[in-house]
Design a protein around this motif. Structure first.
Motif, PDB file in Angstrom:
ATOM      1  N   SER A  29       0.860  -1.185   0.000  1.00 28.96           N
ATOM      2  CA  SER A  29       0.000   0.000   0.000  1.00 28.96           C
ATOM      3  C   SER A  29       0.894   1.232   0.000  1.00 28.96           C
ATOM      4  O   SER A  29       1.915   1.267   0.705  1.00 28.96           O
ATOM      5  CB  SER A  29      -0.913   0.008   1.235  1.00 28.96           C
ATOM      6  OG  SER A  29      -1.535   1.271   1.384  1.00 28.96           O
ATOM      7  N   ASN A  31       0.297   3.828   1.393  1.00 25.48           N
ATOM      8  CA  ASN A  31       0.240   4.400   2.737  1.00 25.48           C
ATOM      9  C   ASN A  31       1.346   3.848   3.642  1.00 25.48           C
ATOM     10  O   ASN A  31       1.616   4.412   4.708  1.00 25.48           O
ATOM     11  CB  ASN A  31      -1.122   4.123   3.376  1.00 25.48           C
ATOM     12  CG  ASN A  31      -2.258   4.804   2.638  1.00 25.48           C
ATOM     13  OD1 ASN A  31      -2.071   5.871   2.056  1.00 25.48           O
ATOM     14  ND2 ASN A  31      -3.437   4.198   2.649  1.00 25.48           N
ATOM     15  N   LYS A  32       1.961   2.744   3.220  1.00 22.51           N
ATOM     16  CA  LYS A  32       3.009   2.123   4.033  1.00 22.51           C
ATOM     17  C   LYS A  32       4.410   2.496   3.555  1.00 22.51           C
ATOM     18  O   LYS A  32       5.403   2.014   4.112  1.00 22.51           O
ATOM     19  CB  LYS A  32       2.843   0.598   4.009  1.00 22.51           C
ATOM     20  CG  LYS A  32       1.518   0.127   4.607  1.00 22.51           C
ATOM     21  CD  LYS A  32       1.295  -1.354   4.385  1.00 22.51           C
ATOM     22  CE  LYS A  32      -0.079  -1.783   4.915  1.00 22.51           C
ATOM     23  NZ  LYS A  32      -0.400  -3.186   4.584  1.00 22.51           N
ATOM     24  N   TYR A  35       6.692   3.961   6.243  1.00 23.32           N
ATOM     25  CA  TYR A  35       7.130   2.920   7.175  1.00 23.32           C
ATOM     26  C   TYR A  35       8.227   2.064   6.550  1.00 23.32           C
ATOM     27  O   TYR A  35       9.262   1.784   7.179  1.00 23.32           O
ATOM     28  CB  TYR A  35       5.928   2.056   7.554  1.00 23.32           C
ATOM     29  CG  TYR A  35       6.271   0.763   8.256  1.00 23.32           C
ATOM     30  CD1 TYR A  35       6.696   0.750   9.576  1.00 23.32           C
ATOM     31  CD2 TYR A  35       6.156  -0.455   7.583  1.00 23.32           C
ATOM     32  CE1 TYR A  35       7.000  -0.441  10.217  1.00 23.32           C
ATOM     33  CE2 TYR A  35       6.457  -1.648   8.214  1.00 23.32           C
ATOM     34  CZ  TYR A  35       6.879  -1.640   9.527  1.00 23.32           C
ATOM     35  OH  TYR A  35       7.183  -2.817  10.151  1.00 23.32           O
TER      36      TYR A  35
END
Length: 256
Positions: A29, A31-32, A35
């Motif tokens: 994703s 969104n990761k 991270y």
């Protein structure tokens, strides 16, 4: 980048590896990304592989002079995903038009003179866009960036079927019953489990790593790197078979 990989693999996943703590996977994703970049900056390796591996073949450790490049057409052969994992060194994914068994994959790995230690079972490739944190590549704290060289999601490779020896036996992937990963505590080494016998030491070390939640593939890599005497298991094929047996025995104990 993630959209390109999804077009090529279909369903796929990301692996995060710390050699001392093990490997775990997550769904990709955007969104990761933050991270993943933070983990990579802290020395973690970022890998990729398809959810369904049956139609994909990974060739590892391919030098530039053996890349499947068609100079006259200025392109790579169909169905290829090419990643430069370190300067002059490449991984090549091949998307086939049919399912390929693991014995067939091993045949083609030898045929293309790729790294035969790159067994089709449980194999991950490096994710482009992240740094290769192997210590041998680090210079002044800087590591090479894995770079996407080519990706063809529109076509597939027509891989010929090969007649394999009847003695060829497919090694099934090693599956470990779900273990809560232990990501804390001091790193362990093979020397911590010295039993005065190479095989007994390997088994004790493999058992300890698996109990800490380490992925079986990582366990095999750790044993291969940390054991110095391979007198009784010379050659990559014999070493791979020995590691498979050792880890499978340890897994059977954990899964009881």
């Amino acid at each position: 980048m993630f959209k390109k990989l999804e077009r090529y693999f279909g369903a796929w996943k990301i692996g995060i590896l710390n050699p001392d703590r093990g490997l775990w996977s997550l769904s990709p994703s955007v969104n990761k990304l933050g991270y993943l970049r933070a983990m990579n900056a802290n020395g973690y390796h970022i890998f990729i592989k398809p959810e369904d591996e049956s139609r994909f073949l990974l060739l590892d450790d391919i030098p530039e002079n053996r890349l499947p490049y068609q100079k006259e057409l200025k392109r790579f052969k169909p169905g290829r995903l090419v990643v430069e994992t370190s300067p002059g060194n490449f991984q090549v994914w091949i998307k086939a038009g049919r399912c390929i068994s693991n014995p067939e994959k091993r045949y083609w790995i030898r045929f293309f003179r790729a790294d035969s230690a790159c067994d089709p079972n449980l194999r991950w490739g490096r994710c482009p866009g992240f740094r290769n944190c192997k210590s041998k590549y680090g210079k002044n704290g800087q590591f090479p960036l894995s770079r996407l060289v080519w990706l063809d999601w529109k076509n597939v490779a027509q891989i010929p079927k090969v007649a394999l020896s009847k003695k060829t036996v497919d090694r099934q992937p090693i599956k470990v019953r779900a273990i809560t990963q232990c990501l804390s505590g001091n790193p362990i080494l093979r020397t911590d489990y010295d039993r005065g016998d190479e095989s007994a030491t390997d088994f004790a070390y493999a058992l300890a790593l698996l109990r800490r939640g380490t992925d079986p593939e990582v366990v095999a890599d750790r044993l291969l790197q940390e054991r110095e005497d391979w007198t009784h298991h010379k050659g990559q094929r014999r070493q791979a078979a020995y590691l498979q047996r050792t880890i499978r025995r340890a897994v059977e104990i954990i899964n009881q």
